[in-house]
Motif scaffolding. Structure first.
Motif, PDB file in Angstrom:
ATOM      1  N   PHE A  40       8.447   3.858 -10.907  1.00 60.31           N
ATOM      2  CA  PHE A  40       8.012   4.346 -12.223  1.00 60.31           C
ATOM      3  C   PHE A  40       8.131   5.861 -12.298  1.00 60.31           C
TER       4      PHE A  40
ATOM      5  N   ILE B   9       6.597   0.273  -6.374  1.00 65.99           N
ATOM      6  CA  ILE B   9       6.649   0.155  -7.829  1.00 65.99           C
ATOM      7  C   ILE B   9       6.216   1.466  -8.480  1.00 65.99           C
ATOM      8  N   SER B  10       5.157   2.114  -7.928  1.00 66.65           N
ATOM      9  CA  SER B  10       4.743   3.411  -8.482  1.00 66.65           C
ATOM     10  C   SER B  10       5.860   4.431  -8.351  1.00 66.65           C
TER      11      SER B  10
ATOM     12  N   ILE C 220      -2.210 -10.252  -1.774  1.00 68.23           N
ATOM     13  CA  ILE C 220      -3.615  -9.954  -2.052  1.00 68.23           C
ATOM     14  C   ILE C 220      -4.499 -11.068  -1.515  1.00 68.23           C
TER      15      ILE C 220
ATOM     16  N   PRO D  98       1.221   0.605 -12.206  1.00 69.28           N
ATOM     17  CA  PRO D  98       1.239  -0.566 -13.092  1.00 69.28           C
ATOM     18  C   PRO D  98      -0.187  -1.102 -13.268  1.00 69.28           C
TER      19      PRO D  98
ATOM     20  N   PHE E 248       3.329 -10.434  -4.354  1.00 66.65           N
ATOM     21  CA  PHE E 248       2.184  -9.546  -4.562  1.00 66.65           C
ATOM     22  C   PHE E 248       0.894 -10.351  -4.576  1.00 66.65           C
TER      23      PHE E 248
ATOM     24  N   LEU F 258      -1.675  -3.791 -14.352  1.00 60.92           N
ATOM     25  CA  LEU F 258      -2.083  -5.129 -13.947  1.00 60.92           C
ATOM     26  C   LEU F 258      -2.232  -5.234 -12.431  1.00 60.92           C
ATOM     27  N   LEU F 259      -1.289  -4.625 -11.701  1.00 65.35           N
ATOM     28  CA  LEU F 259      -1.365  -4.678 -10.241  1.00 65.35           C
ATOM     29  C   LEU F 259      -2.608  -3.949  -9.761  1.00 65.35           C
ATOM     30  N   ALA F 260      -2.880  -2.777 -10.354  1.00 64.38           N
ATOM     31  CA  ALA F 260      -4.059  -2.022  -9.956  1.00 64.38           C
ATOM     32  C   ALA F 260      -5.324  -2.804 -10.288  1.00 64.38           C
TER      33      ALA F 260
ATOM     34  N   MET G 229       2.896  -1.775  -3.962  1.00 68.71           N
ATOM     35  CA  MET G 229       2.265  -0.836  -4.899  1.00 68.71           C
ATOM     36  C   MET G 229       2.993   0.507  -4.878  1.00 68.71           C
TER      37      MET G 229
ATOM     38  N   MET H 248      -7.847   2.839  -1.547  1.00 67.47           N
ATOM     39  CA  MET H 248      -8.315   1.604  -2.162  1.00 67.47           C
ATOM     40  C   MET H 248      -8.066   0.429  -1.235  1.00 67.47           C
TER      41      MET H 248
ATOM     42  N   ILE I 160       3.967 -11.033 -12.334  1.00 70.98           N
ATOM     43  CA  ILE I 160       3.132 -11.963 -11.582  1.00 70.98           C
ATOM     44  C   ILE I 160       3.050 -13.295 -12.303  1.00 70.98           C
ATOM     45  N   PHE I 161       2.928 -13.231 -13.620  1.00 67.40           N
ATOM     46  CA  PHE I 161       2.676 -14.451 -14.387  1.00 67.40           C
ATOM     47  C   PHE I 161       3.919 -15.301 -14.511  1.00 67.40           C
TER      48      PHE I 161
END
Lengths: 310, 300
Positions: free
Chosen positions: A285, A281-282, A266, B144, A262, B146-148, A278, A26, A247-248
């Motif tokens: 998780f 964080i993945s 971008i 996640p 992040f 939102l990040l994706a 990414m 991606m 993020i918010f």
């Protein structure tokens, strides 16, 4: 049990591998490269040289393998936006604000949520039950940036109790921590309530009551223990979700944490930083799900003997 | 119910028996749930406001008709005040409902189109197909969302349809799981075995027997996908990679309002409230429908 752990670990590794490939592809599908800026158009031969220097001219699979080789040595490369640092170093210092604010948010929100949920389950259809359900629904449905905006409006703009934003002295932490605490509080209020109710309706509780055990002992010694299992297992994934920064919350309260980086990665097409965030964080998780699966099996013999976690 | 009573007219039939169909019971459970009922009414009002927006407001959403009064506070003439570019804020908010609800509904349809057949087939076929679908869902649980979504939105450069696509991509998982669970529990029932014995193809069984029996999870999945998609749209627009201005979107208005909040509170308060109320109403309605249609799912 060992077999179960090995199987779950392998399956998580496979999941992580697929996720890393998808993220890698991606990232490379994003139109525009790091040297396509408008401010300083570079001649084509210099661009090619830079690309070669960074290994961006190799075939994709080779780039992927080289990259993952680095990842296993905790080398995520150099961020394009600040070439003087490593991605690892940048993440390490950007994580501090997210970890402090998010972590405190969870540690404050979760116990309040649990107490609220328990009180609701023990007093069904009372005002506290409605209050807990209301808070749970509000916290889980309203987006966090709405909550954050309202917090600033009420406490900073109208009441002047706290500073509106920033990172520094702990007085500035109050509002972002409240924003971070909303989700764990709501989640746990709902979870604790339904877990307690589930256990309270089990036949063994009726048996205990019939045996003449005091209500206090039934609740503290039997019901609490049995309903703690689902609450323990959701803790880790939730902690990861929140302590890796929102993020918010970070954009609104201007906190220089992972979420803020992040967004900037971008906007600046900073592949190495974006990929690293990414992937990391993945991976967190994946690990947190794995640990909760194993914990769940350890705590609940029925799952362990059945051999399947989901 | 009717042909049964026609066949045995001698049986005394109480009046209420006829009305006690599953749908009737569901309706009664729904009506007893005051929060869901209220949420439904609020949502209908918002939908009506969105549909009839051109009739309610004299100016268009992008008309800078009140430039001399820019940033004016709410008054009897302009209920929600004027924004920084001289546009009536109430008009912008109700046109914003069109964008938000439109994206929510289209994304829910898209989630259904993806999730319903996949969930039904996974539940009916089981085995390898089910395994593959569950692994794909596991992938979605690790990344996640939102990040994706943020990444995908930059990849597609935003826009309304890109958001619908992204929201659907993350929304089908819930629909799929709900349908799969329902189909799995029906797979062993006698009427399915009868159909199999008569030689019906798997596709025929899924399409004619299992999907019609999964109406309740489908409705619930559909309604609950709406607020999720609305939230995603608002989040992406808030970050500036969703719906692009001047098309009014609540997330975008909140982002602008943040900069004016300290002096012009109305710029932040109204879009925040509009978004919060709509999402809350949609989720409460979804929860209420779930409890009404399938009481066994309650509280999950």
């Amino acid at each position: 049990m060992l077999q179960f752990i090995i199987r779950r670990t392998l399956s998580m590794l496979a999941t992580f591998f697929v996720v890393s490939v998808i993220i890698f592809l991606m990232m490379h599908a994003i139109p525009g490269g790091p040297f396509d800026g408008y401010e300083m158009p570079l001649p084509d031969n210099i661009k090619a040289k830079l690309m070669a220097q960074l290994g961006l001219d190799k075939p994709l699979w080779e780039q992927y393998l080289r990259y993952m080789w680095g990842v296993f040595h905790l080398d995520f490369g150099v961020p394009y936006q600040s070439p003087g640092e490593t991605v690892m170093g940048l993440i390490a210092h950007a994580w501090v604000p997210s970890l402090v604010l998010g972590g405190l948010g969870v540690l404050i929100g979760a116990p309040i949520g649990i107490l609220l949920g328990m009180a609701a389950a023990l007093n069904r259809n009372s005002w506290i039950d409605y209050l807990a359900s209301g808070i749970a629904t509000l916290g889980l449905t309203i987006p966090v940036f709405v909550i954050s905006t309202l917090l600033i409006l009420v406490f900073a703009v109208w009441l002047h109790w706290t500073p509106a934003s920033g990172w520094g002295e702990p007085r500035r932490w109050i509002l972002p921590i409240m924003a971070y605490a909303a989700v764990p509080l709501a989640t746990y209020a709902r979870y604790a309530r339904s877990a307690m109710l589930d256990t309270l309706n089990k036949p063994f509780v009726t048996v205990l009551r019939a045996k003449g055990l005091s209500e206090r002992r039934i609740i503290f010694q039997h019901v609490l223990r049995n309903s703690a299992i689902p609450m323990i297992t959701i803790f880790l994934p939730m902690f990861v979700g929140i302590a890796t920064g929102s993020i918010f919350v970070e954009a609104i309260f201007r906190v220089p944490g992972l979420g803020a980086y992040f967004v900037s990665s971008i906007q600046k097409r900073d592949y190495p930083l974006e990929m690293a965030l990414m992937l990391m964080i993945s991976a967190l998780f994946c690990i947190s799900y794995l640990i909760s699966d194993i914990l769940y099996a350890l705590l609940n013999p029925r799952i362990r003997l059945g051999g399947k976690a989901r | 119910m009717t042909d049964l009573s026609a066949a045995s007219p001698a049986l005394p039939r109480p009046d209420s028996a006829k009305r006690r169909s599953p749908l009737y019971l569901a309706r009664r459970r729904f009506a007893a749930n005051k929060a869901a009922l209220g949420a439904g009414i609020v949502l209908v009002i918002i939908i009506l406001l969105a549909i009839f927006a051109p009739l309610i407001s004299r100016t268009g959403p992008n008309d800078q008709a009140f430039l001399t009064k820019s940033l004016a506070f709410p008054s009897s003439e302009h209920w929600f005040g004027i924004d920084d570019l001289g546009r009536d804020f109430f008009t912008r908010i109700i046109y914003g409902a069109r964008v938000s609800l439109g994206i929510g509904l289209s994304a829910a349809v898209f989630s259904l189109v993806l999730g319903l057949p996949l969930g039904a087939l996974a539940g009916y076929l089981g085995g390898r197909f089910d395994w593959a679908i569950m692994r794909i869902i596991e992938l979605f649980s690790v990344v996640p969302p939102l990040l994706a979504a943020l990444l995908l939105a930059t990849l597609t450069r935003g826009g309304v349809w890109a958001i619908v696509l992204i929201a659907g991509l993350f929304g089908w998982v819930n629909v799929c799981l709900l349908v799969r669970a329902q189909v799995k529990s029906f797979r062993e029932k006698e009427f399915i075995m009868a159909a199999q014995a008569l030689g019906a193809s798997p596709w025929h069984i899924v399409w004619r027997h299992l999907i019609p029996n999964s109406v309740s999870p489908v409705i619930v999945g559909f309604v609950l996908a709406i607020p999720l998609a609305m939230m995603l749209e608002a989040s992406l627009s808030f970050l500036g990679i969703g719906v692009q201005p001047p098309t009014p979107s609540w997330g975008q208005m909140i982002n602008v309002g943040m900069n004016f909040m300290y002096f012009y509170w109305h710029m932040a308060v109204f879009p925040v409230l509009a978004l919060a109320v709509t999402i809350l109403a949609a989720s409460l309605l979804g929860d209420g429908l779930r409890d009404a249609l399938d009481p066994t799912l309650k509280g999950r």
